[in-house]
Design an enzyme around this catalytic site. Sequence first.
Site, PDB file in Angstrom:
ATOM      1  N   ASP A  83      12.076  23.006 -32.748  1.00 18.99           N
ATOM      2  CA  ASP A  83      12.600  21.801 -33.399  1.00 18.99           C
ATOM      3  C   ASP A  83      14.086  21.861 -33.709  1.00 18.99           C
ATOM      4  O   ASP A  83      14.663  20.879 -34.140  1.00 18.99           O
ATOM      5  CB  ASP A  83      11.841  21.546 -34.711  1.00 18.99           C
ATOM      6  CG  ASP A  83      12.243  22.530 -35.805  1.00 18.99           C
ATOM      7  OD1 ASP A  83      12.447  23.715 -35.468  1.00 18.99           O
ATOM      8  OD2 ASP A  83      12.356  22.122 -36.970  1.00 18.99           O
ATOM      9  N   CYS A  86       0.842  -1.191   0.000  1.00 21.18           N
ATOM     10  CA  CYS A  86       0.000   0.000   0.000  1.00 21.18           C
ATOM     11  C   CYS A  86       0.878   1.241   0.000  1.00 21.18           C
ATOM     12  O   CYS A  86       2.107   1.152  -0.046  1.00 21.18           O
ATOM     13  CB  CYS A  86      -0.927   0.013   1.212  1.00 21.18           C
ATOM     14  SG  CYS A  86      -0.035   0.168   2.778  1.00 21.18           S
ATOM     15  N   CYS A  91       3.631   1.521   2.509  1.00 24.94           N
ATOM     16  CA  CYS A  91       4.854   0.778   2.159  1.00 24.94           C
ATOM     17  C   CYS A  91       5.752   1.612   1.254  1.00 24.94           C
ATOM     18  O   CYS A  91       6.960   1.742   1.493  1.00 24.94           O
ATOM     19  CB  CYS A  91       4.501  -0.524   1.438  1.00 24.94           C
ATOM     20  SG  CYS A  91       3.511  -1.682   2.391  1.00 24.94           S
ATOM     21  N   ASP A 110       8.260  28.462 -32.025  1.00 22.05           N
ATOM     22  CA  ASP A 110       9.291  28.768 -33.008  1.00 22.05           C
ATOM     23  C   ASP A 110       8.618  28.808 -34.385  1.00 22.05           C
ATOM     24  O   ASP A 110       7.582  28.177 -34.590  1.00 22.05           O
ATOM     25  CB  ASP A 110      10.376  27.688 -32.955  1.00 22.05           C
ATOM     26  CG  ASP A 110      11.434  27.906 -34.008  1.00 22.05           C
ATOM     27  OD1 ASP A 110      11.940  29.033 -34.115  1.00 22.05           O
ATOM     28  OD2 ASP A 110      11.738  26.940 -34.741  1.00 22.05           O
ATOM     29  N   ASP A 169      16.974  26.000 -30.525  1.00 21.28           N
ATOM     30  CA  ASP A 169      15.848  26.063 -29.585  1.00 21.28           C
ATOM     31  C   ASP A 169      16.159  25.369 -28.258  1.00 21.28           C
ATOM     32  O   ASP A 169      15.398  25.514 -27.301  1.00 21.28           O
ATOM     33  CB  ASP A 169      14.602  25.400 -30.200  1.00 21.28           C
ATOM     34  CG  ASP A 169      14.101  26.140 -31.422  1.00 21.28           C
ATOM     35  OD1 ASP A 169      14.136  27.380 -31.401  1.00 21.28           O
ATOM     36  OD2 ASP A 169      13.697  25.488 -32.395  1.00 21.28           O
TER      37      ASP A 169
END
Length: 722
Positions: free
Chosen positions: A610, A11, A14, A415, A614
Amino acid sequence: MKQFDVTGMMCAACSARVEKAVNEVPGVTSCSVNLLTNSMGVEGTATDEQIIQAVTDAGYGASPKQSESKSLASPADDEPLKDRETPVLVKRLIASIIFLLPLMIIAMASTGLSWEISAFIQLGLAAFVLIINRKFFINGFKGFIHLAPNMDSLVAMGSGVSFIYSTWIVISGDPQHLYFESAAMILTLITVGKMLEARSKGKTTNALKGLMKLAPKTAVIIAEDKEKTVPIEQVRPDDIFVVRPGENIPVDGIIIEGNATINEAALTGESIPIDKKEGDTVSAATTNTSSFIKCRATRVGQDTTLSQIIRMVSDASASKAPIAKIADKVSGVFVPTVIAISLVTLGIWLAVGAAAETAIMHAVAVLVISCPCALGLATPVAIMVGNGVGARNGILFKTAESLEQAGKTTIAVLDKTGTITTGTPAVTDIIPFDESDLLSLAYSVEIKSEHPLAKAIIHAAEEKGLEASPTSDFKILAGNGVQAKLEQATLYGGSLNFIKTKCTITPQAQLKYDELSAQGKTPLFFAKDGTLIGIIAVADQLKADSAQAVKELEKLGIKTVMLTGDNERTAKAIAAQAGIKQVIAGVLPDQKAQTISRLKEQGKVCMVGDGINDAPSLTIADTGIAIGAGSDIAIDSADIVLMKNSLLQLPALIRLSRATVRNIKQNLFWAFFYNVLCIPLAAGAFVPLLGWHLNPMFGAAAMSLSSFCVVMNALRLNAFKN
């Protein structure tokens, strides 16, 4: 991050205990324990031995996750995620029911047996049920020994007290009501709940299992001029492999012979197949739908795109979202608090003069109705399902934190090149000023150039089936244009300022130049022997779905900003087409990061890009998002990867993030509300006012169903639509 498998956790208490123990190890900077997958991620300089020892000292087991590398090397093997828990629980449940049914009949129906005989039969049948479910007692008392009581401790105490109290009555020979059926029923009902929970938890990893099953187990390689089928693990970089129509690409590679149509839906979620030619890349687990191709392997084993996707999904599911800290704080003290409440309940009932069996009934009900499991599962099940849904739709979250944070975005910084636009210049306008074939002449002079704008003209001419005339004395005039000899004539191509030195620019041509430039296009002028023959405009075109993506972001209450190093005129023209109102242009790579920092003062910022330039911006933004076709550096710097290379995935991931966080909040509310309401009910707080008593058996049933409900609520995320 080091990954470990953890055993013995039952649980949230734990997992909280394991997390606390490992965080105390010198050298550990962070530790995240996932109750759902029984896994643990650890960062820092501590050795594996130190970490494992800390887990062992806390009363649990741990081992390095050896299976991960194997599964990533051969993604078709989903053995690490196989549900081994449910079959064991089913067997335990069946065996428990076999002894429980006669016990219930004898305890509740008139059998004609004497009280003594009936009592001893009940004792024997209940003892068998306890032995069958002994794991509750073993794990529960281990928790007590290590001063870390867990859910099993509560169950063991509740069932054990009922059994011991009833056994004492039998030994004393005092004919009173017995609670053997309660002791057995509690264990059986909890087992039912655990079985339902295990089956439901198994469904949350279906997406990861599906990814692991995508890649072929074998590949056909060319060895000694012969085709040879080998296990996928034996394929090495630079090996030549062949793929026939209908077969899956076994590893990442480059086509060196043939053309084919490749279905990449398995990786990107994009249903439309893509035409590939020599020199194009192909990815493992995609499908060749058309013709025979020969490829050279570039990335194999753990380096393939598919393996990286699996690793991202797996790591994200094993990490912990910030919202989980609420449950973590409660889970650490939950079980001891419940035990204390149970003892107080027992004391109060005895103090007010209630019968011992009434006091015990309420104390036991408190123990068995409390549910730390629901708290522990509230976050990880939703994170697991949300990650799986994202992966199926080509949206990859690297961490649970990125899945949570994305939905908080208020400003989306985009961008331009490759994100809003295609990133590939194309011819948009052909404007001749005389009778000559402008495109053919431009093709002839530009064919030997490698400039991106020249390639756009070459591509346009080839699409029309034109042939370039042979030229001589080709020259590249850096920063200006090109020139070449065509028979006796001299051809020139390039910028306005360059062509001005070769011929006269008419007012009509100047007007056209201004008009095209205002539209964000790049006008290229062409002249022949001192005479202007025309203008060809080239532009990086807007992606077909960028404008729609911007509209959807605005509907979500997100402000969009274009951030680009391009000139302001071109940037504003593209922004107008996309519907973006704020443009920040002419920004150098290092200035992009500074701009993101300033925007963060206005709200939560996500950056979508991309390119290599960047990467700093993606890192500094609250959420960095890389378009899948971007550079590896951009993808490595990002928190989220969009595999489809479509900006429409941005509003989709925002909606998915918000839906997942909403689901987590629903789960946490249910888990807290359930315990806040049911514990006082079990303790008998409503007896003076409403006369409500709660039988421990009903408490056990309620506890079992609570975790099941939390998991089933998380599975509703599978219905999420883009």
